[in-house]
Structure formats: C-alpha cells, structure tokens
Design a protein around this motif. Structure first.
Motif, short mmCIF file in Angstrom:
data_model
loop_
_atom_site.label_atom_id
_atom_site.label_comp_id
_atom_site.label_asym_id
_atom_site.label_seq_id
_atom_site.Cartn_x
_atom_site.Cartn_y
_atom_site.Cartn_z
N VAL A 203 0.88 -1.17 0.00
CA VAL A 203 0.00 0.00 0.00
C VAL A 203 0.91 1.22 0.00
N PRO A 204 1.15 1.86 -1.14
CA PRO A 204 2.05 3.01 -1.20
C PRO A 204 1.66 4.07 -0.17
N PRO A 205 2.63 4.69 0.47
CA PRO A 205 2.33 5.69 1.52
C PRO A 205 1.35 6.76 1.09
N ARG A 206 1.37 7.17 -0.16
CA ARG A 206 0.44 8.23 -0.60
C ARG A 206 -1.01 7.74 -0.55
N ASP A 207 -1.23 6.41 -0.68
CA ASP A 207 -2.57 5.84 -0.65
C ASP A 207 -2.96 5.32 0.72
N GLY A 208 -2.01 5.31 1.64
CA GLY A 208 -2.27 4.78 2.97
C GLY A 208 -2.10 5.84 4.03
N GLY A 209 -0.90 5.93 4.60
CA GLY A 209 -0.67 6.82 5.72
C GLY A 209 -0.94 8.28 5.43
N ALA A 210 -0.43 8.79 4.32
CA ALA A 210 -0.60 10.21 4.01
C ALA A 210 -2.06 10.55 3.80
N ARG A 211 -2.79 9.67 3.15
CA ARG A 211 -4.21 9.91 2.89
C ARG A 211 -5.02 9.88 4.19
N LEU A 212 -4.68 8.95 5.09
CA LEU A 212 -5.38 8.87 6.37
C LEU A 212 -5.08 10.06 7.27
N GLU A 213 -3.84 10.55 7.20
CA GLU A 213 -3.50 11.72 8.01
C GLU A 213 -4.38 12.90 7.63
N ARG A 214 -4.68 13.04 6.36
CA ARG A 214 -5.56 14.12 5.92
C ARG A 214 -7.01 13.88 6.35
N ALA A 215 -7.40 12.60 6.44
CA ALA A 215 -8.80 12.27 6.71
C ALA A 215 -9.15 12.29 8.20
N ILE A 216 -8.17 12.05 9.08
CA ILE A 216 -8.44 11.99 10.52
C ILE A 216 -7.90 13.26 11.16
N ALA A 217 -8.78 14.06 11.65
CA ALA A 217 -8.39 15.35 12.23
C ALA A 217 -7.44 15.16 13.40
#
Length: 249
Positions: A203-217
């Motif tokens: 799961v490339p970081p742009r599709d996993g961690g980075a995307r979740l960081e933006r989604a979870i306040a």
C-alpha cells in the motif's frame, strides 16, 4: 463461533488487530516489548485465521468489527489503545469511531481504502491460493524489490497464511475491495498515530498513511525510512519505539 486470543501483562490495555492474510502471531515482536513497558496486551485471531473458528460466511467489515467489539467487551477493557495493522486497520477505525472504550488509535501500514489489487488477488485466491499468498508476502516485506525479512521467517508466515480458511481468505479480500471508510474516518476523535514504512510496496504511503492523516483530524504520521509494509516485524525497534512514545504522551 469462538475467537482465539492471548492476554498478557497488566496496566493500560493495548489491543492488537492483525491484518489479512496472517494471524495474531504476526505481533510477536510487539507483545513482549509492550508488556515490558507496563501494558496489558491482548491479541486475537480474526475469524477464519489462526486458531479462531472458521465459519463459511461472516467475512465482511461489519462482522469483523463486531468480533473486535466482542473481544473488548468479554474482557471488560476500557481506556484501550487500539492498534491495527494493514486491513485490520479497517475495523479498528470503525470501532474507535463508535466506542467509548478506546482512548487512542494506532494504524500501522493502513489498508483502509478500497484497492483494485483486492479484486485481482481474490481471483488468484480462488484458483492459485498458495502461490498468491507467497507473492503477497514477498511484497509485504520488500523494499525496492529486495526483501527486508529473512526467508525462514517469511516462510513461517506463509505457513500461517496457507493454514487459514480458504473461504475466509477470499471473502476478506472482497470486504477490502468494497470498503467505504470516509464516514468512520470523519468520526474518529481520539488521538491517532499512523505508522508506515517509507518503502511500502503493498500500500504506497500516498494511498495509505498520508491519505489517512488528511482524513483523521489531528492525527500524526510517522514514516519509517527504508521499511516495507510489514514494518512491525522488519523494523520492530523503531516501530515499537514510536508506539511507546505515543502511549507515554
């Protein structure tokens, strides 16, 4: 239906949710470290995997989340730090969004958003399950095409994955491929740490961690250099230190 779990240590509880296609044995490098730091550590096998029951059906997101709730309720846990890995992050997010028993959330190498690879793997799973699992575990522990895990340990994990319910292995992929996490992510209010390997080939970081960081306040993202998807095993020292610092804070 029974769910196998292990429960060690005392103190504030940490509940570990493994991901597809493994079992709670995946957390071997975490349990001792967290117990030594003064935590009660609970790890369990998701239905169809490890030593839990292997029903024909029930491998959907809602049932996985209900199973997690059943473990927490049965043990009477409160003030939980909930730690998910890979696809196990999906039920961790949903449960944390709707339960007052969770104080902190950790998402490791999160595979929460639907991914076309899930449908490709599901087809392979029906006809070539063992070679498919072998390929998956190569990618789990690879960085730039080179394995970050010794081959004996990888083959041990392949044995665990191969022993799981074939039906559960395939249907779990269907649950991942049809996920819709947006509503649950927006409802997460507890402190959240996201940990991902910089070289995650699954799961490339742009599709996993980075995307979740933006989604979870208010969430925080830690990226481990030169680490693969399976960073809790290959980079256990850095991974555990990040979590223990989060718990101490």
């Amino acid at each position: 239906m029974s769910l196998f779990y292990e429960d060690f240590g005392d103190g504030e509880p940490v509940v570990l949710v493994h991901g597809w296609p493994l079992s709670q044995r995946f957390w071997e490098a975490q349990v001792g470290s967290f117990v030594a730091a003064g935590h009660r550590v609970v790890s369990y096998d998701r239905r169809g995997f490890g030593r839990s029951s292997r029903p024909w059906s029930g491998y959907d997101h809602g049932t996985f989340t209900a199973d997690l709730a059943a473990v927490v309720d049965a043990l009477g846990l409160t003030g939980v730090t909930l730690v998910g890995f890979s696809t196990g992050c999906a039920e961790a997010v949903t449960y944390a969004a709707g339960s007052d028993r969770v104080d902190r959330l950790v998402l490791g190498s999160p595979a929460v958003y639907p991914d076309p690879i899930a449908h490709e793997l599901m087809t392979a799973c029906r006809w070539h399950r063992i070679p498919m699992l072998d390929d998956v575990l190569l990618r789990f522990f690879a960085v730039d095409g080179h394995s970050a895990l010794d081959e004996r340990t990888r083959l041990y994990l392949l044995g665990l994955a191969a022993d799981a319910s074939p039906q559960g292995t395939a249907d779990s992929l269907a649950a991942w491929g049809s996920a819709d996490p947006a509503a649950d992510l927006s409802r997460v209010t507890v402190p959240t740490l996201i940990v991902q390997g910089e070289g995650d080939a699954f799961v490339p970081p742009r599709d996993g961690g980075a995307r979740l960081e933006r989604a979870i306040a208010g969430s925080a993202l830690v990226t481990i250099p030169d680490a693969p998807h399976g960073a809790p095993l290959t980079h256990a020292e850095q991974w555990n230190r990040s979590l223990l610092e989060f718990l101490a804070g």
